[in-house]
Design an enzyme around this catalytic site. Structure first.
Site, PDB file in Angstrom:
ATOM      1  N   SER A  92       0.846  -1.191   0.000  1.00  0.00           N
ATOM      2  CA  SER A  92       0.000   0.000   0.000  1.00  0.00           C
ATOM      3  C   SER A  92       0.878   1.236   0.000  1.00  0.00           C
ATOM      4  CB  SER A  92      -0.901   0.022   1.232  1.00  0.00           C
ATOM      5  OG  SER A  92      -1.610   1.242   1.332  1.00  0.00           O
ATOM      6  N   TYR A 138      -1.858  -0.862  10.433  1.00  0.00           N
ATOM      7  CA  TYR A 138      -1.940  -1.047   8.984  1.00  0.00           C
ATOM      8  C   TYR A 138      -0.704  -0.494   8.289  1.00  0.00           C
ATOM      9  CZ  TYR A 138      -3.747  -0.923   4.217  1.00  0.00           C
ATOM     10  OH  TYR A 138      -3.915  -1.089   2.865  1.00  0.00           O
TER      11      TYR A 138
END
Length: 266
Positions: free
Chosen positions: A144, A157
């Protein structure tokens, strides 16, 4: 470089295949002639996808209902993959949480690390020896843009995706000249069920509509990138801006900005 030529015994593995980028990756690989092992927790969705891909593309699509955050379930899958002829592995499963880490559910945060980081590592280790012995194979790791920068109020995350990003790019260089390749897929905002799984219903309002990227486009670019042996695939203009900003903006500046942004969604 190119993807390994599909054979009757070879399989392409896609985790997180029940929706979003995973389902789109499965469709794109089936279109190229790969029979599949589809991995996710939702069996009904996997079987629906498997039936559709088999009918549409004439490939075999096997379903594995596995909670990849569970070490025992994951170990069983890893043992199977280590013994199979795996030509392509798409490490795509993952989820995010938002909010202050001090008040987060410890078990959910642990599961996030297991899924986003440890499972990616385990599955990669399971398939890599056979790929190297064959001299052909492709691994895709969905990281990501969040992994390029600190993520206050999104800490687990961001940290887990930093691991995924670095693992993918490190392995890309390590595998040079072997016939096996590893590509990082580092998307920004993608239209999937991400916000629903993250339990943050107003997440969609963080980014203007035109800046979101469709999952089919992300998957298509990822497969083309794998076939070309690329180190990193970053779909969409906004994701590319995020990548540059995350890499070159001073941490002392970007941290407080992102803390303000992420607080608005919790």
């Amino acid at each position: 470089m190119s993807l390994p030529t599909p054979t009757p015994t070879m399989r392409a593995v896609v985790t997180g295949a029940s929706s979003g980028i995973g389902a789109a990756l499965a469709d794109g690989l089936a279109r190229r002639g790969y029979s599949l092992i589809l991995v996710a927790r939702r069996e009904d969705r996997l079987r629906e996808l498997a039936d559709r891909l088999s009918a549409r593309h004439g490939v075999q699509a096997d379903v594995r209902t596995v909670d990849l955050a569970d070490r025992a379930e994951r170990a069983t899958l890893c043992d199977e993959l280590a013994a199979r002829d795996i030509g392509v592995l798409c490490n795509n499963a993952g989820f995010a949480t938002y909010g202050d880490l001090a008040t987060a559910n410890p078990e959910r945060e642990r599961r996030q690390v297991e899924l986003n980081s440890v499972a990616v590592h385990d599955l990669t280790l399971a398939v890599l020896p056979t790929m190297l012995a064959r001299g052909a194979g492709a691994i895709l790791i969905t990281g990501s843009t969040a992994g390029n920068q600190p993520g206050p109020n999104n800490a687990t995350y961001a940290a887990s995706k930093a691991f995924a990003n670095t693992l993918a790019e490190s392995l890309h260089s390590e595998l040079s000249g072997t016939g096996v390749q590893c590509t990082l897929l580092a998307p920004g905002p993608v239209r999937t069920e991400y916000a629903e799984v993250a339990e943050v219903p107003n997440l969609d309002r963080m980014v203007p509509g035109p800046l979101w990227v469709d999952a089919d486009r992300v998957a298509a670019e990822a497969i083309v990138g794998m076939a070309a042996g690329r180190r990193r695939v970053v779909p969409g203009v906004f994701a590319k801006v995020q990548t540059v900003g995350g890499q070159y903006t001073p941490r002392a500046l970007v941290g407080p900005i992102l803390r303000t942004v992420y607080r608005k969604v919790t």
